[in-house]
Design an enzyme around this catalytic site. Structure first.
Site, PDB file in Angstrom:
ATOM      1  N   LYS A  13       0.827  -1.224   0.000  1.00  0.00           N
ATOM      2  CA  LYS A  13       0.000   0.000   0.000  1.00  0.00           C
ATOM      3  C   LYS A  13       0.854   1.264   0.000  1.00  0.00           C
ATOM      4  O   LYS A  13       0.648   2.147  -0.820  1.00  0.00           O
ATOM      5  CB  LYS A  13      -0.851   0.113   1.280  1.00  0.00           C
ATOM      6  CG  LYS A  13      -1.869  -0.907   1.526  1.00  0.00           C
ATOM      7  CD  LYS A  13      -2.695  -0.549   2.758  1.00  0.00           C
ATOM      8  CE  LYS A  13      -1.934  -0.453   4.062  1.00  0.00           C
ATOM      9  NZ  LYS A  13      -1.358  -1.688   4.578  1.00  0.00           N
ATOM     10  N   ARG A  88      -9.203   1.737   8.658  1.00  0.00           N
ATOM     11  CA  ARG A  88      -8.713   0.409   9.015  1.00  0.00           C
ATOM     12  C   ARG A  88      -9.794  -0.431   9.688  1.00  0.00           C
ATOM     13  O   ARG A  88      -9.538  -1.572  10.050  1.00  0.00           O
ATOM     14  CB  ARG A  88      -7.520   0.552   9.944  1.00  0.00           C
ATOM     15  CG  ARG A  88      -6.195   0.407   9.161  1.00  0.00           C
ATOM     16  CD  ARG A  88      -5.246  -0.211  10.048  1.00  0.00           C
ATOM     17  NE  ARG A  88      -3.949  -0.647   9.731  1.00  0.00           N
ATOM     18  CZ  ARG A  88      -2.892   0.001   9.298  1.00  0.00           C
ATOM     19  NH1 ARG A  88      -2.959   1.225   8.914  1.00  0.00           N
ATOM     20  NH2 ARG A  88      -1.732  -0.585   9.208  1.00  0.00           N
ATOM     21  N   ARG A 127      11.722  -5.647   5.197  1.00  0.00           N
ATOM     22  CA  ARG A 127      11.405  -4.262   4.850  1.00  0.00           C
ATOM     23  C   ARG A 127      12.253  -3.281   5.666  1.00  0.00           C
ATOM     24  O   ARG A 127      12.499  -3.490   6.843  1.00  0.00           O
ATOM     25  CB  ARG A 127       9.916  -4.029   5.145  1.00  0.00           C
ATOM     26  CG  ARG A 127       9.427  -2.654   4.824  1.00  0.00           C
ATOM     27  CD  ARG A 127       7.947  -2.661   4.658  1.00  0.00           C
ATOM     28  NE  ARG A 127       7.244  -2.561   5.928  1.00  0.00           N
ATOM     29  CZ  ARG A 127       5.934  -2.295   6.004  1.00  0.00           C
ATOM     30  NH1 ARG A 127       5.213  -2.151   4.908  1.00  0.00           N
ATOM     31  NH2 ARG A 127       5.355  -2.224   7.172  1.00  0.00           N
ATOM     32  N   ARG A 162      11.532  -1.144  11.108  1.00  0.00           N
ATOM     33  CA  ARG A 162      10.461  -0.767  12.028  1.00  0.00           C
ATOM     34  C   ARG A 162      10.282  -1.817  13.125  1.00  0.00           C
ATOM     35  O   ARG A 162      10.320  -3.009  12.849  1.00  0.00           O
ATOM     36  CB  ARG A 162       9.147  -0.608  11.252  1.00  0.00           C
ATOM     37  CG  ARG A 162       9.021   0.718  10.562  1.00  0.00           C
ATOM     38  CD  ARG A 162       7.860   0.748   9.605  1.00  0.00           C
ATOM     39  NE  ARG A 162       6.613   0.223  10.158  1.00  0.00           N
ATOM     40  CZ  ARG A 162       5.454   0.275   9.507  1.00  0.00           C
ATOM     41  NH1 ARG A 162       5.396   0.812   8.302  1.00  0.00           N
ATOM     42  NH2 ARG A 162       4.362  -0.223  10.040  1.00  0.00           N
ATOM     43  N   ARG A 173      -0.357  -7.910  14.013  1.00  0.00           N
ATOM     44  CA  ARG A 173      -0.878  -6.980  12.985  1.00  0.00           C
ATOM     45  C   ARG A 173      -1.777  -7.717  11.999  1.00  0.00           C
ATOM     46  O   ARG A 173      -2.800  -7.193  11.567  1.00  0.00           O
ATOM     47  CB  ARG A 173       0.281  -6.292  12.256  1.00  0.00           C
ATOM     48  CG  ARG A 173       0.985  -5.281  13.144  1.00  0.00           C
ATOM     49  CD  ARG A 173       2.294  -4.841  12.551  1.00  0.00           C
ATOM     50  NE  ARG A 173       2.122  -4.022  11.366  1.00  0.00           N
ATOM     51  CZ  ARG A 173       3.050  -3.867  10.438  1.00  0.00           C
ATOM     52  NH1 ARG A 173       4.228  -4.480  10.556  1.00  0.00           N
ATOM     53  NH2 ARG A 173       2.830  -3.108   9.404  1.00  0.00           N
TER      54      ARG A 173
END
Ligand code: AMP
Length: 219
Positions: A13, A88, A127, A162, A173
């Site tokens: 996204k 969300r 990531r 992160r 998550r």
């Protein structure tokens, strides 16, 4: 052009929304980025945001909605915007509908980046993101590595891993996504706003597929 980008953590996204908004000259509004900036600068709600984000849980709607309303009322949103990571859950989506209806600027579409969750853990653990607040360019050690290890190609700042991209938080998550966010696929489908994009390919191929689909909107 007023769009929402929807998808599981790691679906791409942020990456796609960032490129799209740059190409179209509209602001990219990522609630995750707004919250991370608030935490970095020790803003009023910093402690509370950090508590939820580090645990991989959704931040309460009351905090999210206030921040989004403030951001959407800024001048630069008049020509359109790309929302990334918001809404969300269904309550946030309904609140967004009311906010935009009140301003007579309804959404044009919702891009749903569709990808099986089992492919995503790997994407998330590899990531990295540029630590420079003005840049925040995303990287992936497997698919889009920086030229110099640990440094951003564009601005040279250090890349961060992160805290919520570590395996134990990732599972939480996903749970939040499945329970709270996935129902938005049906919510927007019913409204005839959903553009489902197969998001398994490379960044470029997914972007092209998305552009073709969005051309239906005349942009
Ligand atoms: P993201 O950068 O979109 O992956 O978001 C990182 C984290 O910020 C999420 O795991 C949540 O804790 C929080 N967050 C971002 N956007 C929202 C939202 N719209 N509602 C609730 N929490 C959010």
């Amino acid at each position: 052009m007023r769009l929402v980008f929807l998808g599981a953590p790691g679906a791409g996204k942020g990456t796609q929304a960032k490129v799209y908004s740059k190409n179209r000259g509209v602001p990219h509004i990522s609630t995750g980025d707004i919250f991370r900036n608030t935490i970095q600068h020790g803003g009023e709600k910093a402690e509370e945001l950090k508590f939820y984000m580090d645990a991989g849980k959704l931040v309460p709607n009351s905090i999210v909605l206030e921040m989004v309303a403030v951001r959407l009322s800024k001048e630069d949103c008049q020509k359109g915007f790309v929302l990334d990571g918001f809404p969300r859950n269904v309550d946030q989506a309904a609140a967004l509908d009311r906010l935009l209806e009140g301003r007579e600027i309804p959404l044009d579409g919702v891009v749903f980046l569709d990808i099986p969750q089992d492919l995503l853990v790997d994407r998330l653990t590899s990531r990295r993101v540029c630590s420079n607040k003005e840049c925040q360019t995303p990287y992936n050690l497997k698919f889009k590595a920086p030229a110099k290890e640990g440094l951003c190609d564009l601005c040279g700042h250090e890349l961060l891993h992160r805290k919520d991209d570590h395996p134990e938080v990732i599972l939480q998550r996903f749970e939040e996504y499945t329970k709270q966010t996935e129902p938005l696929v049906a919510y927007y489908q019913q409204k005839g706003l959903l553009f489902k994009i197969e998001a398994r390919g490379t960044i470029d191929s997914v972007y092209k597929t998305m552009e073709i689909a969005l051309a239906e909107l005349g942009v």
